[in-house]
Design a protein around this motif. Structure first.
Motif, PDB file in Angstrom:
ATOM      1  N   GLU A 367       9.702 -48.743   4.784  1.00 23.22           N
ATOM      2  CA  GLU A 367      10.806 -49.683   4.980  1.00 23.22           C
ATOM      3  C   GLU A 367      11.835 -49.110   5.957  1.00 23.22           C
ATOM      4  O   GLU A 367      12.351 -49.811   6.843  1.00 23.22           O
ATOM      5  N   THR A 368      12.124 -47.824   5.805  1.00 26.29           N
ATOM      6  CA  THR A 368      13.065 -47.159   6.718  1.00 26.29           C
ATOM      7  C   THR A 368      12.525 -47.151   8.137  1.00 26.29           C
ATOM      8  O   THR A 368      13.271 -47.373   9.111  1.00 26.29           O
ATOM      9  N   LEU A 369      11.219 -46.896   8.276  1.00 24.43           N
ATOM     10  CA  LEU A 369      10.595 -46.878   9.601  1.00 24.43           C
ATOM     11  C   LEU A 369      10.806 -48.210  10.314  1.00 24.43           C
ATOM     12  O   LEU A 369      11.160 -48.251  11.499  1.00 24.43           O
ATOM     13  N   ARG A 370      10.615 -49.297   9.591  1.00 24.18           N
ATOM     14  CA  ARG A 370      10.716 -50.616  10.219  1.00 24.18           C
ATOM     15  C   ARG A 370      12.160 -50.978  10.563  1.00 24.18           C
ATOM     16  O   ARG A 370      12.400 -51.801  11.452  1.00 24.18           O
ATOM     17  N   SER A 371      13.126 -50.375   9.875  1.00 31.99           N
ATOM     18  CA  SER A 371      14.529 -50.712  10.150  1.00 31.99           C
ATOM     19  C   SER A 371      15.215 -49.702  11.065  1.00 31.99           C
ATOM     20  O   SER A 371      16.370 -49.883  11.431  1.00 31.99           O
ATOM     21  N   THR A 372      14.510 -48.644  11.451  1.00 32.58           N
ATOM     22  CA  THR A 372      15.116 -47.592  12.284  1.00 32.58           C
ATOM     23  C   THR A 372      15.177 -48.019  13.756  1.00 32.58           C
ATOM     24  O   THR A 372      14.224 -48.576  14.302  1.00 32.58           O
ATOM     25  N   THR A 373      16.328 -47.739  14.391  1.00 30.02           N
ATOM     26  CA  THR A 373      16.479 -47.977  15.838  1.00 30.02           C
ATOM     27  C   THR A 373      16.029 -46.722  16.590  1.00 30.02           C
ATOM     28  O   THR A 373      16.579 -45.635  16.388  1.00 30.02           O
ATOM     29  N   PHE A 374      15.021 -46.867  17.428  1.00 32.87           N
ATOM     30  CA  PHE A 374      14.484 -45.729  18.175  1.00 32.87           C
ATOM     31  C   PHE A 374      15.331 -45.473  19.422  1.00 32.87           C
ATOM     32  O   PHE A 374      15.889 -46.408  20.015  1.00 32.87           O
ATOM     33  N   SER A 577       6.793 -58.829  21.469  1.00 33.99           N
ATOM     34  CA  SER A 577       6.286 -60.085  20.925  1.00 33.99           C
ATOM     35  C   SER A 577       4.825 -60.026  20.512  1.00 33.99           C
ATOM     36  O   SER A 577       4.394 -60.817  19.683  1.00 33.99           O
ATOM     37  N   ALA A 578       4.055 -59.131  21.089  1.00 35.40           N
ATOM     38  CA  ALA A 578       2.617 -59.098  20.809  1.00 35.40           C
ATOM     39  C   ALA A 578       2.184 -57.838  20.076  1.00 35.40           C
ATOM     40  O   ALA A 578       1.475 -57.895  19.062  1.00 35.40           O
ATOM     41  N   GLU A 579       2.588 -56.685  20.567  1.00 36.85           N
ATOM     42  CA  GLU A 579       2.080 -55.432  20.026  1.00 36.85           C
ATOM     43  C   GLU A 579       2.783 -55.023  18.724  1.00 36.85           C
ATOM     44  O   GLU A 579       2.138 -54.737  17.715  1.00 36.85           O
ATOM     45  N   LEU A 580       4.105 -54.981  18.753  1.00 39.73           N
ATOM     46  CA  LEU A 580       4.842 -54.502  17.587  1.00 39.73           C
ATOM     47  C   LEU A 580       4.691 -55.420  16.359  1.00 39.73           C
ATOM     48  O   LEU A 580       4.558 -54.924  15.234  1.00 39.73           O
ATOM     49  N   PRO A 581       4.699 -56.755  16.518  1.00 40.63           N
ATOM     50  CA  PRO A 581       4.494 -57.591  15.324  1.00 40.63           C
ATOM     51  C   PRO A 581       3.154 -57.333  14.640  1.00 40.63           C
ATOM     52  O   PRO A 581       3.061 -57.347  13.408  1.00 40.63           O
ATOM     53  N   ALA A 582       2.088 -57.123  15.433  1.00 40.66           N
ATOM     54  CA  ALA A 582       0.785 -56.834  14.829  1.00 40.66           C
ATOM     55  C   ALA A 582       0.817 -55.529  14.044  1.00 40.66           C
ATOM     56  O   ALA A 582       0.280 -55.428  12.931  1.00 40.66           O
ATOM     57  N   LEU A 583       1.470 -54.518  14.659  1.00 39.84           N
ATOM     58  CA  LEU A 583       1.602 -53.239  13.961  1.00 39.84           C
ATOM     59  C   LEU A 583       2.511 -53.393  12.733  1.00 39.84           C
ATOM     60  O   LEU A 583       2.273 -52.797  11.682  1.00 39.84           O
ATOM     61  N   GLY A 584       3.543 -54.217  12.870  1.00 36.37           N
ATOM     62  CA  GLY A 584       4.424 -54.465  11.728  1.00 36.37           C
ATOM     63  C   GLY A 584       3.684 -55.126  10.588  1.00 36.37           C
ATOM     64  O   GLY A 584       3.925 -54.818   9.413  1.00 36.37           O
ATOM     65  N   SER A 585       2.770 -56.038  10.918  1.00 37.38           N
ATOM     66  CA  SER A 585       1.961 -56.688   9.877  1.00 37.38           C
ATOM     67  C   SER A 585       1.068 -55.678   9.172  1.00 37.38           C
ATOM     68  O   SER A 585       0.896 -55.718   7.944  1.00 37.38           O
ATOM     69  N   GLU A 586       0.479 -54.756   9.945  1.00 41.00           N
ATOM     70  CA  GLU A 586      -0.368 -53.731   9.329  1.00 41.00           C
ATOM     71  C   GLU A 586       0.447 -52.837   8.412  1.00 41.00           C
ATOM     72  O   GLU A 586       0.010 -52.484   7.317  1.00 41.00           O
ATOM     73  N   ILE A 587       1.658 -52.484   8.877  1.00 40.68           N
ATOM     74  CA  ILE A 587       2.525 -51.661   8.042  1.00 40.68           C
ATOM     75  C   ILE A 587       2.953 -52.435   6.794  1.00 40.68           C
ATOM     76  O   ILE A 587       3.010 -51.886   5.689  1.00 40.68           O
ATOM     77  N   GLN A 588       3.200 -53.753   6.940  1.00 40.68           N
ATOM     78  CA  GLN A 588       3.572 -54.568   5.785  1.00 40.68           C
ATOM     79  C   GLN A 588       2.421 -54.668   4.801  1.00 40.68           C
ATOM     80  O   GLN A 588       2.624 -54.629   3.581  1.00 40.68           O
ATOM     81  N   GLU A 589       1.198 -54.804   5.310  1.00 38.58           N
ATOM     82  CA  GLU A 589       0.034 -54.825   4.427  1.00 38.58           C
ATOM     83  C   GLU A 589      -0.059 -53.529   3.637  1.00 38.58           C
ATOM     84  O   GLU A 589      -0.394 -53.525   2.449  1.00 38.58           O
ATOM     85  N   THR A 590       0.236 -52.428   4.333  1.00 36.33           N
ATOM     86  CA  THR A 590       0.242 -51.144   3.642  1.00 36.33           C
ATOM     87  C   THR A 590       1.320 -51.124   2.564  1.00 36.33           C
ATOM     88  O   THR A 590       1.088 -50.642   1.439  1.00 36.33           O
ATOM     89  N   MET A 591       2.493 -51.646   2.890  1.00 37.19           N
ATOM     90  CA  MET A 591       3.569 -51.684   1.901  1.00 37.19           C
ATOM     91  C   MET A 591       3.176 -52.549   0.701  1.00 37.19           C
ATOM     92  O   MET A 591       3.437 -52.194  -0.448  1.00 37.19           O
ATOM     93  N   ASP A 592       2.541 -53.696   0.979  1.00 34.42           N
ATOM     94  CA  ASP A 592       2.087 -54.562  -0.115  1.00 34.42           C
ATOM     95  C   ASP A 592       1.046 -53.853  -0.972  1.00 34.42           C
ATOM     96  O   ASP A 592       1.054 -53.952  -2.210  1.00 34.42           O
ATOM     97  N   LEU A 593       0.117 -53.142  -0.298  1.00 31.87           N
ATOM     98  CA  LEU A 593      -0.908 -52.395  -1.020  1.00 31.87           C
ATOM     99  C   LEU A 593      -0.281 -51.310  -1.884  1.00 31.87           C
ATOM    100  O   LEU A 593      -0.657 -51.123  -3.048  1.00 31.87           O
ATOM    101  N   VAL A 594       0.702 -50.622  -1.317  1.00 34.27           N
ATOM    102  CA  VAL A 594       1.381 -49.566  -2.073  1.00 34.27           C
ATOM    103  C   VAL A 594       2.140 -50.171  -3.244  1.00 34.27           C
ATOM    104  O   VAL A 594       2.166 -49.602  -4.348  1.00 34.27           O
TER     105      VAL A 594
END
Length: 824
Positions: A367-374, A577-594
């Protein structure tokens, strides 16, 4: 006694549900004592039961209640010759539950099949090499199946067994073993429970007393019963089986002995049928019944069973009791196993708690990873917190991101950089759904958070976020926007007139739709002016040429800046618009799995904690059994230990009998004797209210020790018959070498006490019921009105002048003397 039981066989026939449970106990004990081949089993049922717990060795005879049977039942009810059925009786799908006349009807109707199957089972159980056969009929005389079938089946089995015994020239002995409803002499209020139990018990005892020619209250032989039992509703059995058309002789007693045990119906109603005989009332009942069968079927006096019946079992009616003395070997082994399991569960809990905490931390980090400003050129700490493979490549990631020529790169080049730096970073290591539906089926290590980390996805996500940070920084102060703004201000008046409404647009829009067309028009105007200016106007042409060159340079500069700006915004759009949302979905799936895993792990953790609490209670229970003497019929000799650390599985498993335990210092002879004395002291006559008044003058007690050959110096008896308790206790001397028992249970001494000289007239089960009938107070005793005759399956076996043939619930004080002569 003899250890050679190869020529002795036993057939156990159970009637109804309760009796089948007793038969299962007999089977289990025969397996435990390694004498199972000596026993065969037949189970007769009037209702459908779960067969999953029934041993394969059991031959089950179901007595169906289909439409054809029900039709015959209705015909029998209307038949005056069938005097045990009337319009009030019902044939239900549940069978003969608490309705003995229905039980008798079903036996008569299915008699051919019952006769043939019992015959086949007995014939297959014995051969000419056998010398003795015991046939046991088990039933609950307070129910419907047992009470309704017991007398008739006794006569039927006597015919079958006698014929087979004559054919094979072997001795056959017939026994009945039954439970009855317990009343107490001092119980003057309603007994509670189901009233029919007590009615059925009384009717059954009356029928069996006539069938066995038991003496009446004055000790006179009973000889006023019928000569035979007829099956009026049975199809013709045929003479091929040696039957005289459904007619069985009962002119002489059909059982050599009837063994009775009272049970407390109130306690039985609330007890579990399955369980340990130490803790379950009905388990203790079945233990006592099974011990009687095992003891009488395997233990004999002077080397043959016939001698036991002819010289020792001198009565036809016996009541029974049993007790056991056991060294605490089994609970000690169970204690060790429980300690080991507690250690295992604790280890699992520690591991699971660690995994659960790690999964929760991992979910928070995602969750922190997704909200962090790089920031450009900086990898946030959360990335290295999540992924150690990425932490080891931090410098490579930064170097690769810095190596991207941000102003003119294509996305394919970004992909190349990502692939190069993440080539050895693993993907997710588990399936998307690694959890079992049953939480208990999940292995503890399935919740290890390292197994859920999508390292490559997180690395790619971090790389693109850092590239995006560089793009954002490059676009924030890009010269294209500054140049557009500058030119707009310088030419604002003209631009506003010509391109009204575009002043507030973004730089690319103002460039494409206003500035570039504006400059293009100026460029054309200057070119036209140059063409129209005379060649001799050198200064004017020179000025116009410089103006044209300036416009062209500005257009070229803006075009170059615009193209660079477009490449950056295009790359920014692709990533955002294309790359990060897909990666965000994968990370969200991981969060849901966890999250799913965390919930399952939490439930599993709670289950393990409950299991640990239960194990601790179980450990305490076993510990108490190991170090303390258990009260009750099952006496466990305590082990001499200070703590469970003194217990050795090797010592316990290597011991073969009680003396090995003595040698190991775990028990002593005095403890054994104390247990034996206590057990023998508990054995008593369980039915007759006045037994103590005649016990000393007319002793008829038989103590059967079921002991191991290895334990013979500890305790056996000189023969099997002892006249009194003094003679019994005199033999409790560990220094005496006495006879050898046939049961092999190295750490267990079971004792069965049979009591003869029992008079039904002195038993509460029989007497109290009759007294209340005479005074018209049956409803007070039972708590409700019950038609006794409605439950009488064998009216022909109850003497015709019995008070119970009169109208229900009417006092008969004047007939009390007559009753005294027929009650037995």
């Amino acid at each position: 006694m003899t250890n050679d039981t190869s020529s002795r066989k036993a057939v156990v026939i159970s009637l109804g549900t309760g009796a089948r449970r007793t038969a299962r106990w007999i089977h289990e004990m025969s397996v435990e004592y390694d004498i199972a081949p000596e026993f065969s089993f037949v189970s007769i049922e009037t209702t459908s039961l779960d067969e999953s717990g029934v041993p394969d060795e059991f031959l089950t005879i179901p007595l169906e209640t289909d439409a054809r049977v029900k039709k015959r039942f209705e015909q029998a009810k209307a038949d005056e010759a069938v005097d045990y059925l009337n319009d009030e009786h019902e044939l239900l799908v549940q069978g003969a539950t608490r309705d003995p006349p229905v039980g008798r009807f079903l036996l008569e109707y299915h008699s051919r099949r019952v006769y043939e199957m019992i015959t086949e089972q007995i014939r297959s159980a014995v051969t000419e090499a056998d010398s003795e056969l015991s046939v046991w009929i088990l039933g609950t005389l307070s129910g419907g199946t047992g009470a309704g079938m017991f007398p008739l089946l006794s006569a039927m089995v006597h015919r079958i067994g006698s014929d087979i015994g004559n054919d094979l020239n072997i001795d056959v002995y017939f026994n009945g073993l039954a439970t009855v409803s317990e009343l107490s002499e001092n119980r003057r209020t309603a007994p509670g429970g189901v009233a029919e139990y007590y009615v059925n018990t009384n009717n059954s005892l009356r029928a069996m007393s006539t069938l066995l020619a038991l003496p009446d209250a004055h000790g006179r032989p009973r000889n006023n019963g019928p000569e035979s039992l007829e099956m009026l509703v049975a199809p013709g059995l045929g003479e091929a089986k040696g039957l005289l058309q459904s007619d069985f002789d009962i002119s002489t007693p059909r059982l050599d002995a009837l063994f009775l045990m009272p049970i407390n119906e109130d306690t039985a109603e609330d007890a579990d049928w399955e369980g340990n005989e130490r803790t379950s009332y009905l388990a203790r009942v079945n233990y006592t019944l099974a011990s009687t069968v095992i003891g009488l079927s395997t233990t004999s006096g002077d080397n043959d069973l016939g001698n036991l019946y002819n010289k020792v079992l001198t009565d036809r009616l016996y009541t029974l009791d049993a007790a056991s003395v056991r060294a605490s070997v089994k609970p000690a082994l169970q204690l060790i196993d429980t300690e080991n399991e507690i250690f295992t569960v604790r280890s699992q809990l520690d591991h699971l708690e660690s995994n659960l905490e790690g999964m929760r931390t991992f979910a928070n980090d995602l969750e922190t990873l997704r909200s962090t400003t790089f920031k450009s050129g900086v990898i946030p700490d959360v990335v290295t917190d999540i992924s150690s493979p990425l932490a080891g490549r931090s410098s490579q990631l930064i170097e690769a991101v810095s190596g991207v020529a941000i102003t003119d790169v294509e996305f394919d080049e970004v992909e190349t950089h990502i692939s190069r730096v993440l080539s050895e970073v693993p993907e997710r290591e588990v399936d998307s759904d690694p959890f079992e539906d049953d939480q208990q089926a999940n292995a503890i290590d399935v919740f290890e958070p390292d197994g859920f980390i999508p390292h490559a996805a997180i690395g790619r996500y971090a790389f693109l976020k850092m590239v995006l940070a560089r793009i954002d920084a490059a676009l924030e102060d890009h010269p294209f926007e500054n140049r557009v703004e500058d030119l707009w201000e310088k030419n604002e008046a003209e631009l506003e007139d010509e391109f009204a409404g575009l002043a507030g647009s973004d730089a690319p829009t103002r460039y494409e739709q206003a500035l570039d067309p504006f400059l293009s028009n100026h460029e054309s105007d200057v070119q036209d002016q140059i063409a129209a200016t005379s060649i001799v106007s050198v200064r004017k042409r020179s000025r116009l040429s410089r103006q044209l060159s300036s416009i062209q340079e500005t257009r070229s500069e803006l075009k170059s800046l615009f193209e660079e700006y477009e490449r950056l915004t295009s790359l920014q759009e692709r990533i955002a618009s294309a790359e990060l949302p897909a990666l965000g979905s994968e990370i969200q799936e991981t969060m849901d799995l966890v999250d799913t895993g965390t919930e399952i792990a939490s439930n599993l953790l709670e289950a393990k904690q409950n299991r640990l609490r239960n194990l601790k209670q179980t450990r305490q229970s076993y510990h108490n059994r190991v170090v303390n003497t258990t009260t009750g019929r099952i006496t466990e000799i305590p082990l001499n230990i200070d703590s469970t650390k003194n217990l050795s599985r090797e010592t316990l498993e290597s011991a073969t009998d009680l003396f090995d335990l003595v040698d190991a210092g775990l028990i002593d002879n005095d403890s054994i004797l104390r247990g034996i004395n206590r057990a023998v002291g508990l054995l008593k006559e369980p039915m007759e209210d006045y037994f103590h008044e005649m016990a000393d003058n007319q002793p008829s007690r038989l103590l059967i020790p079921m002991t191991a050959a290895g334990n013979k110096p500890v305790f056996t008896l000189n023969g099997t018959a002892q006249p009194n308790m003094g003679a019994i206790t005199a033999n409790n001397d560990v220094t005496k070498q006495l006879n050898v028992g046939t049961i092999d249970a190295p750490f267990q001494l079971d004792f069965v006490m049979l009591h003869g000289n029992v008079r039904l007239a002195n038993t509460s089960e029989f007497r109290l019921f009759t007294e209340r009938w005479e005074t018209g107070q049956i409803d007070t005793l039972l708590g409700k009105d019950v038609d006794v005759r409605q439950h009488r399956a064998y009216p022909e076996l109850v003497p015709s002048n019995s008070l119970l043939d009169d109208e229900p619930f009417v006092g008969h004080e004047d007939d009390a003397d007559d009753e005294e002569e027929v009650v037995a």
